[in-house]
Design an enzyme around this catalytic site. Structure first.
Site, mmCIF file in Angstrom:
data_model
loop_
_atom_site.group_PDB
_atom_site.id
_atom_site.type_symbol
_atom_site.label_atom_id
_atom_site.label_comp_id
_atom_site.label_asym_id
_atom_site.label_seq_id
_atom_site.Cartn_x
_atom_site.Cartn_y
_atom_site.Cartn_z
ATOM 1 N N TYR A 1 -4.927 7.404 4.048
ATOM 2 C CA TYR A 1 -3.996 6.902 3.048
ATOM 3 C C TYR A 1 -3.700 8.023 2.069
ATOM 4 O O TYR A 1 -4.612 8.749 1.661
ATOM 5 C CB TYR A 1 -4.625 5.716 2.311
ATOM 6 C CG TYR A 1 -3.791 5.172 1.181
ATOM 7 C CD1 TYR A 1 -2.863 4.152 1.402
ATOM 8 C CD2 TYR A 1 -3.917 5.674 -0.112
ATOM 9 C CE1 TYR A 1 -2.093 3.661 0.365
ATOM 10 C CE2 TYR A 1 -3.148 5.192 -1.152
ATOM 11 C CZ TYR A 1 -2.241 4.177 -0.905
ATOM 12 O OH TYR A 1 -1.469 3.689 -1.927
ATOM 13 N N GLU B 1 4.182 6.744 -0.944
ATOM 14 C CA GLU B 1 2.977 6.278 -0.263
ATOM 15 C C GLU B 1 3.101 6.526 1.243
ATOM 16 O O GLU B 1 4.091 6.137 1.860
ATOM 17 C CB GLU B 1 2.786 4.783 -0.514
ATOM 18 C CG GLU B 1 1.474 4.236 0.010
ATOM 19 C CD GLU B 1 1.362 2.722 -0.212
ATOM 20 O OE1 GLU B 1 0.530 2.310 -1.039
ATOM 21 O OE2 GLU B 1 2.110 1.969 0.434
#
Ligand code: GDP
Ligand code: MN
Length: 391
Positions: A113, A201
């Site tokens: 992530y 993101e």
């Protein structure tokens, strides 16, 4: 403003960040050609079919399908195009899929992530990474906060070399992959700054079996107030993904956000609007919206405000809570009377006007012949409207 994955990936590509690439289509009749094109361009017979909607969690909701042949890719496209996808980030009724990305499938060794956003408490951008890629980061933050590693970015310095190295080390990357990830992080921060992102993101950022680091998914939100600087990005806006009433409100220069309660609110000033929502909750009701009609409210704004509030079928009563500072209460009262007469309201309306000419306004409302519930104090108004909403 939000954009789709395929648009975000185009921007990443512009900044030299490796992505899982593909072709995006708007109609299933384009499916075969798209599959052919992806097969050729990436020399593969494995495809990932990805619904393009603004909400995340598409994989779990059935909007991302890994396929190992052209036939199954075609079938998945036909299933996903036009489906109503429900994820933890969509509204309860889901979101219609109007665009589908046909992407090259990659062999995943590891999922990470990576994200950048503004940390308002420190006033600095924060770069976050985690080894727990591919899942809901909110869940990781709750159960394993230590698995999210952060670097705060000092304004003016950018993401510094040692910080990028720390992030890469936290992911356990080494050698060629570590070098690639460092470059990706630097480029990602440059993109975020230059394009006035509010969130960038990548979930997941992957390490492929071949040892390369690639963005498999991408999400970018932009600062609306900076969009005038980025015409090309502003053009990426997809109105189909936005609440129709919110879009309309924006055209009228009203600040409207739809919520799921039953009390419609028409208020001037964001602070008073927030306080109004709070007090409605406090007396046991729940607001159907946030609506700030602005400092210079007039007959037109009141009418437009009514129209937008009433477009929400959940609204059972309306509270008008206006403080007459710049705008005089008697003018607002006239606006309300005119609007109620014209719009033929079928829900009770509670009015509380305070400030300049409030007494004159009260008389105007009382003598108008339109049926309104008058309130004196803030609390009185909240009690009356919540009661009215209960029927
Ligand atoms: P999201 O669910 O909306 O976040 O959509 P993603 O683009 O992140 O895809 C969801 C999941 O599908 C990823 O976390 C991967 O596990 C899987 N996935 C997507 N593309 C590929 C691929 O090319 N290969 C493999 N093996 N899995 C993929
Ligand atoms: Mn994802």
């Amino acid at each position: 403003m939000k954009i789709h994955e395929y648009q975000a990936k185009e921007l990443l590509k512009d900044y030299g960040i490796p992505i899982q690439d593909g072709v995006t289509i708007e109609d299933a009749v384009q499916a075969e050609a798209a599959i052919e094109q992806v097969a050729k361009a990436f020399n593969t017979e494995q495809f990932v079919i990805k619904a393009q909607i603004h909400a995340g969690g598409r994989g779990k909701g059935g909007g991302v399908k890994f396929t190992t042949s052209r036939e199954s890719a075609l079938e998945s496209i036909q299933n996903i195009m036009g489906m109503t996808l429900i994820t933890h980030q969509t509204a309860a009724e889901g979101q219609l899929v109007r665009k589908v990305m046909v992407a090259e499938a990659l062999d995943i060794k590891q999922e990470f992530y990576a994200a950048i956003t503004l940390d308002r408490s420190s006033g600095m951008d924060v770069f976050m990474v985690s080894t727990e890629g591919g899942m809901e980061i909110e869940e990781v933050a709750k159960t394993h906060p230590e698995k999210i590693v952060k670097e705060a970015i000092v304004p003016g310095f950018g993401l510094r070399g040692f910080q990028a190295r720390n992030l890469v080390l936290a992911l356990g990357l080494e050698g060629k992959a570590a070098k690639q990830a460092m470059q990706i992080f630097q480029k990602l921060y440059t993109l975020y700054r230059e394009l006035d992102g509010s969130i960038v993101e990548i979930n997941p950022l992957i390490l492929t079996e071949a040892g390369d680091v690639v963005a498999l998914d991408a999400k970018i939100n932009f600062d609306d107030n900076a969009l005038y600087l980025h015409k090309d990005i502003a053009e990426m806006r997809d109105f189909d993904e936005e609440d129709a009433a919110e879009v309309e409100a924006e055209e009228f220069n009203l600040n409207y956000i739809k919520l799921d309660g039953s009390v419609g609110c028409m208020v001037n000033g964001a602070g008073l609007a927030m306080a109004t929502m709070d007090i409605i909750n406090q007396v046991g009701g729940s607001p159907a919206n946030f609506l700030d009609v602005g400092g210079g409210a007039n007959v037109e704004t009141v009418k437009n405000g009514f129209r937008i509030i009433l477009s929400d079928p959940n609204v059972k009563a309306i509270l008008i809570n206006i403080f007459g500072g710049i705008v005089r209460c008697d003018r607002i009262a006239n606006g309300i009377i005119e609007a109620v007469k014209e719009l033929d309201l079928n829900v009770p309306v509670v009015v509380r006007l305070a400030g300049t000419n409030a007494e004159v306004a009260k008389e105007l409302l009382a003598n108008s012949g339109v049926s309104l519930i008058s309130a004196d104090s803030f609390e009185d108004a909240a009690n009356k409207v919540v009661e009215a909403a209960r029927g």
